[in-house]
Design a protein around this motif. Structure first.
Motif, PDB file in Angstrom:
ATOM      1  N   SER A  79       1.007  -1.215  -0.063  1.00  0.00           N
ATOM      2  CA  SER A  79      -0.121  -0.084   0.041  1.00  0.00           C
ATOM      3  C   SER A  79       0.794   1.186   0.032  1.00  0.00           C
ATOM      4  O   SER A  79       1.913   1.149   0.379  1.00  0.00           O
ATOM      5  CB  SER A  79      -1.089   0.099   1.231  1.00  0.00           C
ATOM      6  OG  SER A  79      -1.466  -1.223   1.513  1.00  0.00           O
ATOM      7  N   SER A 612      -5.141  -9.216  12.367  1.00  0.00           N
ATOM      8  CA  SER A 612      -4.118 -10.336  12.682  1.00  0.00           C
ATOM      9  C   SER A 612      -3.734 -10.285  13.979  1.00  0.00           C
ATOM     10  O   SER A 612      -3.544  -8.990  14.496  1.00  0.00           O
ATOM     11  CB  SER A 612      -3.049 -10.035  11.734  1.00  0.00           C
ATOM     12  OG  SER A 612      -3.599 -10.176  10.392  1.00  0.00           O
ATOM     13  N   PHE A 616       3.495  -8.491  15.492  1.00  0.00           N
ATOM     14  CA  PHE A 616       4.935  -8.344  15.716  1.00  0.00           C
ATOM     15  C   PHE A 616       5.388  -6.916  15.927  1.00  0.00           C
ATOM     16  O   PHE A 616       4.909  -5.812  15.238  1.00  0.00           O
ATOM     17  CB  PHE A 616       5.592  -8.842  14.306  1.00  0.00           C
ATOM     18  CG  PHE A 616       5.669 -10.226  14.305  1.00  0.00           C
ATOM     19  CD1 PHE A 616       6.016 -11.126  14.908  1.00  0.00           C
ATOM     20  CD2 PHE A 616       4.434 -10.703  13.338  1.00  0.00           C
ATOM     21  CE1 PHE A 616       6.111 -12.337  14.758  1.00  0.00           C
ATOM     22  CE2 PHE A 616       4.557 -12.012  13.044  1.00  0.00           C
ATOM     23  CZ  PHE A 616       5.072 -12.975  13.806  1.00  0.00           C
ATOM     24  N   TYR A 636       6.089  -7.992   6.743  1.00  0.00           N
ATOM     25  CA  TYR A 636       5.371  -6.738   7.142  1.00  0.00           C
ATOM     26  C   TYR A 636       6.127  -5.637   6.722  1.00  0.00           C
ATOM     27  O   TYR A 636       7.181  -5.455   7.225  1.00  0.00           O
ATOM     28  CB  TYR A 636       4.605  -7.068   8.425  1.00  0.00           C
ATOM     29  CG  TYR A 636       3.984  -8.307   8.717  1.00  0.00           C
ATOM     30  CD1 TYR A 636       3.257  -8.912   7.630  1.00  0.00           C
ATOM     31  CD2 TYR A 636       4.318  -8.885  10.105  1.00  0.00           C
ATOM     32  CE1 TYR A 636       2.530 -10.125   8.044  1.00  0.00           C
ATOM     33  CE2 TYR A 636       3.616 -10.037  10.197  1.00  0.00           C
ATOM     34  CZ  TYR A 636       2.836 -10.556   9.339  1.00  0.00           C
ATOM     35  OH  TYR A 636       2.134 -11.957   9.718  1.00  0.00           O
ATOM     36  N   ASN A 637       5.188  -4.502   6.300  1.00  0.00           N
ATOM     37  CA  ASN A 637       5.701  -3.222   6.453  1.00  0.00           C
ATOM     38  C   ASN A 637       5.774  -2.375   7.617  1.00  0.00           C
ATOM     39  O   ASN A 637       6.115  -1.205   7.606  1.00  0.00           O
ATOM     40  CB  ASN A 637       5.352  -2.483   5.139  1.00  0.00           C
ATOM     41  CG  ASN A 637       5.857  -3.465   3.635  1.00  0.00           C
ATOM     42  OD1 ASN A 637       7.239  -3.224   3.645  1.00  0.00           O
ATOM     43  ND2 ASN A 637       5.280  -3.730   3.110  1.00  0.00           N
ATOM     44  N   GLY A 638       4.955  -2.693   8.539  1.00  0.00           N
ATOM     45  CA  GLY A 638       4.696  -1.642   9.554  1.00  0.00           C
ATOM     46  C   GLY A 638       4.613  -2.508  10.836  1.00  0.00           C
ATOM     47  O   GLY A 638       4.187  -3.556  10.930  1.00  0.00           O
ATOM     48  N   ARG A 750      -2.420   2.797   6.030  1.00  0.00           N
ATOM     49  CA  ARG A 750      -1.765   1.692   5.536  1.00  0.00           C
ATOM     50  C   ARG A 750      -1.847   0.653   6.862  1.00  0.00           C
ATOM     51  O   ARG A 750      -1.978  -0.605   6.484  1.00  0.00           O
ATOM     52  CB  ARG A 750      -0.242   2.012   5.027  1.00  0.00           C
ATOM     53  CG  ARG A 750       0.629   0.937   4.543  1.00  0.00           C
ATOM     54  CD  ARG A 750       1.880   1.175   3.957  1.00  0.00           C
ATOM     55  NE  ARG A 750       2.608   0.309   3.666  1.00  0.00           N
ATOM     56  CZ  ARG A 750       3.788   0.586   3.051  1.00  0.00           C
ATOM     57  NH1 ARG A 750       4.429   1.731   3.352  1.00  0.00           N
ATOM     58  NH2 ARG A 750       4.462  -0.537   2.543  1.00  0.00           N
ATOM     59  N   HIS A 751      -1.394   0.985   7.928  1.00  0.00           N
ATOM     60  CA  HIS A 751      -1.663  -0.018   9.017  1.00  0.00           C
ATOM     61  C   HIS A 751      -2.390   0.552  10.011  1.00  0.00           C
ATOM     62  O   HIS A 751      -2.313   1.813  10.439  1.00  0.00           O
ATOM     63  CB  HIS A 751      -0.214  -0.032   9.500  1.00  0.00           C
ATOM     64  CG  HIS A 751       0.694  -0.772   8.684  1.00  0.00           C
ATOM     65  ND1 HIS A 751       1.791   0.132   8.005  1.00  0.00           N
ATOM     66  CD2 HIS A 751       1.061  -2.022   8.134  1.00  0.00           C
ATOM     67  CE1 HIS A 751       2.223  -0.733   7.338  1.00  0.00           C
ATOM     68  NE2 HIS A 751       1.965  -2.038   7.427  1.00  0.00           N
ATOM     69  N   THR A 766      -4.707  -4.272   8.042  1.00  0.00           N
ATOM     70  CA  THR A 766      -3.861  -3.556   7.165  1.00  0.00           C
ATOM     71  C   THR A 766      -5.064  -3.646   5.929  1.00  0.00           C
ATOM     72  O   THR A 766      -6.057  -4.066   5.916  1.00  0.00           O
ATOM     73  CB  THR A 766      -2.725  -4.120   6.454  1.00  0.00           C
ATOM     74  OG1 THR A 766      -3.071  -5.428   5.740  1.00  0.00           O
ATOM     75  CG2 THR A 766      -1.635  -4.257   7.467  1.00  0.00           C
ATOM     76  N   LYS A 768      -5.222  -5.134   3.447  1.00  0.00           N
ATOM     77  CA  LYS A 768      -5.585  -6.125   2.563  1.00  0.00           C
ATOM     78  C   LYS A 768      -6.579  -6.842   3.477  1.00  0.00           C
ATOM     79  O   LYS A 768      -7.451  -7.469   3.073  1.00  0.00           O
ATOM     80  CB  LYS A 768      -4.343  -7.140   2.552  1.00  0.00           C
ATOM     81  CG  LYS A 768      -3.295  -6.742   1.205  1.00  0.00           C
ATOM     82  CD  LYS A 768      -2.265  -7.498   1.239  1.00  0.00           C
ATOM     83  CE  LYS A 768      -1.257  -6.563   0.580  1.00  0.00           C
ATOM     84  NZ  LYS A 768      -0.138  -6.563   1.226  1.00  0.00           N
ATOM     85  N   ASP A 769      -6.605  -6.709   4.793  1.00  0.00           N
ATOM     86  CA  ASP A 769      -7.627  -7.227   5.809  1.00  0.00           C
ATOM     87  C   ASP A 769      -8.923  -6.589   5.348  1.00  0.00           C
ATOM     88  O   ASP A 769      -9.815  -7.300   5.734  1.00  0.00           O
ATOM     89  CB  ASP A 769      -7.077  -6.815   7.134  1.00  0.00           C
ATOM     90  CG  ASP A 769      -5.855  -7.801   7.641  1.00  0.00           C
ATOM     91  OD1 ASP A 769      -5.845  -8.726   7.129  1.00  0.00           O
ATOM     92  OD2 ASP A 769      -5.237  -7.005   8.151  1.00  0.00           O
TER      93      ASP A 769
HETATM   94  P1  ATP Z   1       1.520  -3.397   2.723  1.00  0.00           P
HETATM   95  O1  ATP Z   1       1.648  -4.508   2.252  1.00  0.00           O
HETATM   96  O2  ATP Z   1       0.262  -2.686   2.603  1.00  0.00           O
HETATM   97  O3  ATP Z   1       2.727  -2.563   2.800  1.00  0.00           O
HETATM   98  P2  ATP Z   1       2.071  -5.023   5.123  1.00  0.00           P
HETATM   99  O4  ATP Z   1       3.165  -5.606   4.310  1.00  0.00           O
HETATM  100  O5  ATP Z   1       2.656  -4.481   6.346  1.00  0.00           O
HETATM  101  O6  ATP Z   1       1.281  -3.669   4.325  1.00  0.00           O
HETATM  102  P3  ATP Z   1       0.250  -6.809   4.553  1.00  0.00           P
HETATM  103  O7  ATP Z   1       1.111  -7.436   3.460  1.00  0.00           O
HETATM  104  O8  ATP Z   1      -1.040  -5.738   4.085  1.00  0.00           O
HETATM  105  O9  ATP Z   1       1.185  -5.934   5.550  1.00  0.00           O
HETATM  106  O10 ATP Z   1      -0.437  -8.058   5.601  1.00  0.00           O
HETATM  107  C1  ATP Z   1      -0.556  -9.217   5.329  1.00  0.00           C
HETATM  108  C2  ATP Z   1      -1.312  -9.779   6.684  1.00  0.00           C
HETATM  109  O11 ATP Z   1      -0.449  -9.517   7.581  1.00  0.00           O
HETATM  110  C3  ATP Z   1      -2.558  -8.991   7.081  1.00  0.00           C
HETATM  111  O12 ATP Z   1      -3.304  -9.857   7.438  1.00  0.00           O
HETATM  112  C4  ATP Z   1      -1.981  -8.113   8.209  1.00  0.00           C
HETATM  113  O13 ATP Z   1      -2.831  -7.912   9.241  1.00  0.00           O
HETATM  114  C5  ATP Z   1      -0.880  -8.784   8.737  1.00  0.00           C
HETATM  115  N1  ATP Z   1       0.077  -8.116   9.402  1.00  0.00           N
HETATM  116  C6  ATP Z   1       0.908  -6.930   8.861  1.00  0.00           C
HETATM  117  N2  ATP Z   1       1.604  -6.397   9.772  1.00  0.00           N
HETATM  118  C7  ATP Z   1       1.730  -7.164  10.875  1.00  0.00           C
HETATM  119  C8  ATP Z   1       2.372  -7.261  12.278  1.00  0.00           C
HETATM  120  N3  ATP Z   1       3.269  -6.070  12.559  1.00  0.00           N
HETATM  121  N4  ATP Z   1       2.033  -8.133  12.896  1.00  0.00           N
HETATM  122  C9  ATP Z   1       1.403  -9.205  12.707  1.00  0.00           C
HETATM  123  N5  ATP Z   1       0.545  -9.082  11.517  1.00  0.00           N
HETATM  124  C10 ATP Z   1       0.910  -8.254  10.684  1.00  0.00           C
END
Ligand code: ATP
Length: 792
Positions: A79, A612, A616, A636-638, A750-751, A766, A768-769
């Protein structure tokens, strides 16, 4: 928990008793991370589908997923961050720079928009000139050869020449797209739409993409494919905007050291909206249509200032193109070429009250045909994803379509002897073929020119110019060819082919109406235009922007009402059967696009079901070794930043209080620059760490594996507090799905950490959720389905 939806991942819905089982980040070992990582492959099949109460469809997770499924969200799309990270560095920067900087930044914004308008128009100009010149040469040669060989009864020679020229030209463009930049395929509108919605589509706004797009669209149109140059212009405008506003090119590794302050997702996305609008404006000579396109089709976040700037960009774009094209055509002062699509000036067509139902009927036909077009294109797209994915196969397919297009054209010209007296049509290459002297073949005139010129012919030629049989055959051929062409490994749009098909069936219906009402004089151009609007509206399902684009392109505001009625009815009819073509392609790609509204009847779905967990997290002062381990283990990105535990015992059993949110990209920059507490007074100090450090790396941050971290560094620590976002948006775990949705949609989040009553992080949501919950409509039925997340 609501009884109607159950997340695939949340059979273990959070409860008080679960609390004790959630591990803190410090305690989570490698095996725990792996165990907790929820990336699962899913497969959709009818057997997996259960229909629950309230019409909500649930699917069970299985091991693999079928490529081409419509109910998978791909994890490869990240995102964009629209939310400003108000960390200490930003506050320091604001304090130092003051109001003077705000004014300077605003002036720079207008200047950037000006440049975007000019450059987009110049690209449009080059594309247009190349298409016009190369097509002119091609069709002139073909005409010559037909004229020679028709007398010798060797028409197969010009036919082979036509097929070969099409194949060679399309081959070149297709190789570029298939092997060098696949994201440049098609019109690019779905990708731009995703970007504006807040999804980062990989490589979509790169210079390489722009070059392949521009060359690709020239080859596609000159190669005779049923495609247009207008859609690609919208994509080109977006790339230009993304490039100019950043003041650097990552592809060429060149930093012009300007516009540093625009190097963030928020600013970049605003410029891309303006770029897309400038592209529409250049394509159709429709400055207002351009602004409305950005508003209707994509940009989720809009404000008044953006409206003005975008409008300024569209006006600059159409003016520059107008000036350049008028100068090229030898009358620079006239300014009579506002856009690439030139449908010729339409006369205002008077219409009677009783004609309104006729326009509705046209809309309904357009909606039906549009839905059919989308359905066939969808089936072809799925077939391509499953069986024609290798680049060489995609090139072969493009060449096959090029040859088929020429063959269809040739057979129609050859078999249907539709003759017309010379002089009534401004066609450049009139072909006599088997017609008598002083006549030319009407269908050859349609095929031996660019599709855009053919639309003009259908709109302006007098009644009786085409035989109904010829029109019918042309409609069937072009309808099928255009739906086969969209989605090939070539850069081309669908506006022109659909306008052409619609104009043809509009004309055919005009013949029918004339037959029914022999005493009235029917204006075929009126029905051709309404048919064109209906067909395009039925395919793309745009309403406001399409209406305004057509009005601006034809220069007749008085024709607005029939077009509005037609386009709206076409959308309603088409929506009854399936989605617009862009949405279909977006769903096929598994992009987590957020709809305008949350799914209805979901107030009983709570954040605790959507989120989720366990999450982390990182501590405010974090150990480098732990950070490295975490970044390598999860993608994960956040990460929420939490208070350190009070004691080891408590750490294992409780959630941690939220202090902020930090992004992976920020962590990587900190590690790369070794901003360790232990080095604070030796290699760096508070004074030389600023926002610039992060902007230098934007937008392509190194991956964690590219960093070189020595063993001794792993015991160092980083204080995350000055860098994290100290006030991220949060919601309590009892918040409903529509509430989560609105926060994401309105603020471009985003998060979103989910907290309990004492501000401790209990989950993470996020985009996607949220995007996983989608409304489905089918033949009047409605419900909600929960999409599955793939890790591809
Ligand atoms: P983006 O892809 O939008 O940059 P992201 O990579 O941090 O964000 P997503 O790829 O959207 O996260 O997340 C995939 C799954 O991981 C989602 O179900 C989300 O809830 C979960 N998730 C994201 N960050 C964390 C975290 N820090 N701890 C646990 N679960 C997470």
């Amino acid at each position: 928990m609501s009884n109607n939806i159950k997340s695939n991942r949340l059979e273990d819905t959070i409860s008080e008793s679960d609390t004790a089982q959630l591990l803190s980040n410090e305690e989570a070992s490698t095996s725990n991370y792996t165990q907790l990582n929820r990336s699962v492959y899913f497969q959709q099949s009818d057997e997996d589908e259960l229909t629950g109460s309230h019409g909500i469809r649930r699917r069970q997770p299985v091991q693999k997923f079928k490529p081409g499924s419509m109910n998978i969200l791909s994890a490869k799309y990240e995102s964009l961050d629209y939310d400003t990270c108000e960390n200490h560095l930003l506050l320091d920067e604001e304090r130092k720079r003051g109001y003077a900087f705000i004014i300077w930044k605003d002036i720079a914004r207008w200047f950037v928009i000006l440049q975007i308008g000019v450059v987009t128009a110049l690209i449009a100009f080059i594309i247009d000139i190349c298409i016009e010149e190369f097509s002119g040469i091609k069709y002139k040669q073909l005409k010559k050869s037909v004229d020679i060989f028709v007398l010798e009864d060797k028409l197969y020679i010009p036919y082979l020449l036509w097929v070969l020229s099409n194949i060679c030209i399309v081959f070149f463009g297709s190789v570029l797209v298939a092997y060098i930049e696949p994201v440049a395929a098609g019109s690019g509108i779905p990708q731009v739409k995703c970007y504006l919605n807040g999804v980062k589509v990989p490589r979509v706004v790169r210079i390489k993409t722009l070059v392949v797009k521009a060359v690709g669209v020239i080859t596609a149109v000159v190669g005779g494919l049923a495609g247009g140059k207008e859609g690609p212009m919208i994509h080109s405008g977006s790339v230009v905007a993304a490039g100019i506003s950043q003041g650097k090119s990552t592809t060429f590794n060149k930093d012009f050291n300007i516009f540093h302050y625009f190097r963030e997702d928020h600013e970049k996305r605003d410029f891309v909206s303006a770029g897309a609008a400038a592209g529409v404006s250049a394509a159709f000579g429709a400055p207002i249509g351009g602004v409305l396109f950005s508003l209707e089709e994509g940009t989720s976040f809009w404000n008044q200032a953006l409206t003005w700037r975008t409008f300024f960009g569209t006006v600059v774009s159409t003016f520059t193109l107008n000036f350049a094209l008028s100068a090229y055509h030898g009358h620079p002062g006239e300014l009579s070429y506002p856009g690439l699509l030139n449908l010729g000036k339409m006369e205002p067509f008077p219409f009677q009250f009783y004609e309104l139902p006729v326009f509705m009927l046209f809309g309904a036909v357009g909606g039906l045909l549009g839905a059919l077009w989308n359905y066939i294109n969808y089936k072809l797209a799925v077939f391509r994803i499953r069986y024609v994915s290798a680049p060489w196969l995609r090139v072969v397919e493009a060449c096959l379509v090029a040859a088929t297009t020429a063959t269809c054209g040739f057979l129609m010209m050859f078999l249907l002897n539709d003759c017309r007296p010379l002089g009534e049509d401004p066609t450049k290459n009139p072909l006599q073929l088997f017609c008598a002297d002083g006549e030319y073949n009407a269908l050859a005139a349609i095929w031996f020119q660019t599709p855009e010129a053919s639309v003009r012919s259908f709109l302006h030629d007098p009644i009786g110019s085409y035989k109904p049989g010829s029109l019918l055959l042309f409609i069937v051929c072009y309808f099928l060819l255009s739906t086969w062409t969209f989605g090939l490994a070539v850069s081309s749009g669908l506006f022109i082919p659909n306008l052409l098909t619609g104009a043809a069936w509009g004309r055919l219906l005009a013949v029918f109406i004339q037959y029914m009402l022999p005493n009235n004089t029917i204006n075929p151009g009126k029905y051709a235009l309404v048919g064109a609007a209906a067909q395009l509206g039925g395919v793309v399902r745009m309403t406001i922007s399409l209406t305004v684009i057509i009005i601006e392109t034809t220069g007749q505001i008085s024709n607005a009402l029939p077009i509005i009625i037609t386009v709206v009815v076409a959308k309603w009819t088409g929506d009854f059967f399936n989605e617009g073509i862009y949405d279909i392609h977006i769903q096929l790609a598994g992009v987590p696009l957020l709809a305008w509204e949350p799914p209805p009847l979901t107030h009983t779905v709570y954040a605790s079901e959507v989120m989720s967990h366990p999450v982390f997290t990182l501590r405010t002062v974090e150990n480098v070794g732990h950070m490295l381990e975490l970044l390598r283990l999860v993608s994960y990105n956040g990460f929420p930043v939490v208070d350190p535990p009070l004691s080891d015992e408590v750490e294992v059993t409780t959630y941690k209080r939220l202090r902020g949110l930090i992004l992976r990209s920020q962590l990587i920059v900190l590690l790369q620059n070794k901003i360790y507490n232990e080095n604070a007074n030796t290699t760096w100090s508070n004074l030389n760490v600023d926002m610039q450090m992060f902007r230098n790396e934007y937008p392509r941050f190194p991956s964690i594996d590219e960093l070189v971290i020595e063993e001794w560094e792993k015991s160092c620590t980083i204080d995350l507090r000055p860098f994290m976002n100290p006030s991220p948006y949060t919601l309590p775990h009892r918040a409903s799905l529509p509430r989560l949705f609105r926060l994401f949609r309105a603020l471009g989040l985003r998060h979103l950490p989910i907290v309990n009553d004492v501000n401790e992080v209990v989950g993470m949501v996020t985009r996607k959720d949220i995007a996983r919950y989608r409304v489905w409509r089918h033949r009047g039925h409605m419900g909600m389905e929960e999409l599955l997340l793939s890790s591809e």
